[in-house]
Structures are given as structure tokens and as C-alpha cells.
Write a protein that holds these residues in place. Structure first.
Motif, PDB file in Angstrom:
ATOM      1  N   GLU A  82      52.062 -13.005  35.168  1.00 26.38           N
ATOM      2  CA  GLU A  82      51.033 -13.986  35.502  1.00 26.38           C
ATOM      3  C   GLU A  82      49.665 -13.337  35.331  1.00 26.38           C
ATOM      4  O   GLU A  82      49.446 -12.211  35.800  1.00 26.38           O
ATOM      5  N   ASP A  83      48.732 -14.024  34.648  1.00 31.48           N
ATOM      6  CA  ASP A  83      47.405 -13.450  34.465  1.00 31.48           C
ATOM      7  C   ASP A  83      46.463 -13.888  35.585  1.00 31.48           C
ATOM      8  O   ASP A  83      46.856 -14.632  36.497  1.00 31.48           O
ATOM      9  N   GLU A  84      45.220 -13.431  35.518  1.00 29.55           N
ATOM     10  CA  GLU A  84      44.262 -13.703  36.588  1.00 29.55           C
ATOM     11  C   GLU A  84      43.904 -15.171  36.698  1.00 29.55           C
ATOM     12  O   GLU A  84      43.461 -15.639  37.758  1.00 29.55           O
ATOM     13  N   GLN A  85      44.076 -15.931  35.622  1.00 29.05           N
ATOM     14  CA  GLN A  85      43.762 -17.358  35.638  1.00 29.05           C
ATOM     15  C   GLN A  85      44.966 -18.211  36.057  1.00 29.05           C
ATOM     16  O   GLN A  85      44.883 -19.434  36.099  1.00 29.05           O
ATOM     17  N   GLY A  86      46.081 -17.566  36.359  1.00 32.54           N
ATOM     18  CA  GLY A  86      47.276 -18.301  36.760  1.00 32.54           C
ATOM     19  C   GLY A  86      48.192 -18.654  35.616  1.00 32.54           C
ATOM     20  O   GLY A  86      49.234 -19.284  35.823  1.00 32.54           O
ATOM     21  N   GLY A  87      47.822 -18.273  34.383  1.00 32.24           N
ATOM     22  CA  GLY A  87      48.705 -18.508  33.245  1.00 32.24           C
ATOM     23  C   GLY A  87      49.890 -17.563  33.285  1.00 32.24           C
ATOM     24  O   GLY A  87      49.823 -16.473  33.877  1.00 32.24           O
ATOM     25  N   GLN A 100      54.358 -19.204  26.478  1.00 33.66           N
ATOM     26  CA  GLN A 100      53.093 -19.291  27.212  1.00 33.66           C
ATOM     27  C   GLN A 100      53.123 -20.532  28.102  1.00 33.66           C
ATOM     28  O   GLN A 100      53.535 -21.605  27.663  1.00 33.66           O
ATOM     29  N   HIS A 102      50.816 -22.822  30.905  1.00 34.90           N
ATOM     30  CA  HIS A 102      49.559 -23.139  31.577  1.00 34.90           C
ATOM     31  C   HIS A 102      49.856 -24.129  32.692  1.00 34.90           C
ATOM     32  O   HIS A 102      50.700 -25.018  32.538  1.00 34.90           O
ATOM     33  N   SER A 104      48.157 -26.189  36.477  1.00 31.90           N
ATOM     34  CA  SER A 104      47.030 -26.503  37.341  1.00 31.90           C
ATOM     35  C   SER A 104      47.510 -27.453  38.430  1.00 31.90           C
ATOM     36  O   SER A 104      48.625 -27.969  38.385  1.00 31.90           O
TER      37      SER A 104
END
Length: 236
Positions: A82-87, A100, A102, A104
Motif C-alpha cells: 500500500e502506498d502513501e495515497q492508499g493505492g 494496481q 485505486h 476511495s
């Protein structure tokens, strides 16, 4: 968790054997695509198993999209990050990205809700062939190569109004096929309900490779083989 039988953990890597991948495809998804059969020349792990593992680890969000970038072979160690943007990304040790994600909106980690949603989506997704694809191909007068059928998962996404539905269901709303030379892009639009009430919508894209002219006899043979394998697996 019901996914424990379909993968194993080696240190912090996820490893999926050909047998585990095949059993998930057949037993959970009802998917008898030849590329999920152990020993197949182009064997790959079902995209729906990667989808299920993502939900189990990171939760179910109200809006999610999944992009499948490459086919995962058997026994390949995978990192779910998980990356810092939540991806979210699924990678191998060489840094190659296979999926990948994404997302929200709100997220739930309720195990029962996630399992119910996973099971209903995967069961819907497993009906790609023959339920959804055969009528489309027949309508357009094309089909995959009967000797080397190849249907690849490209992407999917959904939007949910709420996350508390314990008995969700999915139903096909619309479908289309765009023929581009020897390639076919299939779009499936679906409705998501919960306890008989509208819950959300989603879409899925598939790529059919090696298109040729539709052959009713060859297609009938492929469909018959699909149901033979399904019956054989049910008796196992």
C-alpha cells in the motif's frame, strides 16, 4: 478465512501454487478457463483470486478499481503493498507490477461482509464463459481460437452506496463487444443489490485474443467440454 486454502505465506510473500489457483477458479468462481489448469502452456493465477486477497488484506471500500497489468504464474512470490495515497499494488521481487488498485470513500474490515461480497462477485465473474461471452461472440460472428482460447482479465471497478450488506448479489445489466482486428474488448456492466435493495454498480473489461470467424459446431464442442469439466469437478 476461506482464502487460506488458496495461497500460502512465505516470510512476507504470498505464494499461489498451480493447484491452489486452479481449485479457486473451479470451486469458488466456477471458472474452467483452460489457462487456470495446472500444466497449461500459458497458465496463470485467476485475477479474481488476486482481487479476493486484496479485499481480505486491505478491506472493502465504497469505490474501488482494479487494473490487471500482467499474468501471474504459479509459485511466484508476490508482495502486496500500500502506498502513501492508499493505492495498492501487487509486485514480484523484480519490481514487476501485476495489479494496481485505486480506492476511495469509506472502508470496512468486517470479515463477514468482505467474504460475502467477494464470493458473490467472484461467482458472477466466473460466468464470463459461456454465459456472457458466447452470446456476444455469436452476435458479432467471431470467437476465440478453439485450439488456443485466451480470455484475459483487463480491469474492473465498482461503486457502493454502503458497506453493511451481508447478502449482496450481482446481476448483469449490459454487455458489449468491440472487435479490433484479431482482438475483442468485452465490457460487462453489472448491478449490485443488497437484501433486494440497490447497493451499487460496477463494470468489468475482458480481452479476447486470436479472434476468428464464429464456428457454431466448434463453439458447441467448447461449451460441452466446459460443462463436462464442471460436472467432473462436482463429483470429485
Amino acid at each position: 478465512m476461506f482464502l487460506d486454502d488458496f495461497h500460502c505465506l512465505v516470510d512476507d510473500r504470498t505464494v499461489i501454487s498451480a493447484d491452489q489457483a486452479s481449485r479457486f477458479a473451479k470451486r469458488i468462481a466456477g471458472d474452467f478457463n483452460p489457462i487456470h489448469t495446472p500444466g497449461a502452456r500459458r497458465f496463470c493465477v485467476p485475477g479474481d483470486l488476486l482481487f479476493a486477497l486484496v479485499l481480505a488484506r486491505f478491506g472493502l471500500s465504497t469505490r474501488m478499481s482494479f487494473r490487471f497489468l500482467a499474468m501471474v504464474g504459479a509459485d511466484r512470490p508476490l508482495l502486496f503493498r500500500e502506498d502513501e495515497q492508499g493505492g495498492i499494488g501487487v509486485y514480484d521481487d523484480d519490481g514487476k507490477c501485476y495489479l494496481q488498485v485505486h480506492r476511495s470513500g469509506e472502508t470496512t474490515h468486517d470479515v463477514e461482509v468482505i467474504e460475502a461480497f467477494t464470493r458473490c462477485y467472484v461467482a458472477f465473474s466466473g460466468k464470463n464463459f459461456p454465459h456472457y461471452l458466447k452470446p456476444l461472440m455469436e452476435q458479432h460472428g467471431v470467437m476465440f481460437n478453439p485450439r488456443r482460447p485466451l480470455v484475459i482479465y483487463d480491469s474492473m471497478g465498482f461503486s457502493l452506496d454502503r458497506l453493511d450488506a451481508e447478502t449482496p448479489s450481482l446481476a448483469l445489466e449490459d454487455s458489449s463487444l468491440e472487435v479490433i482486428g484479431k482482438r475483442g474488448d468485452v465490457s460487462l456492466e453489472f448491478r449490485i443489490d443488497g437484501a433486494g435493495q440497490p447497493l451499487g454498480t460496477g463494470s468489468k473489461k475482458l480481452v479476447v485474443s486470436g479472434l476468428c470467424n464464429y464456428d457454431a459446431e466448434a463453439m458447441d464442442d467448447i461449451v460441452s467440454e466446459f460443462y463436462r469439466l464442471k460436472a467432473e469437478d462436482a463429483e470429485a
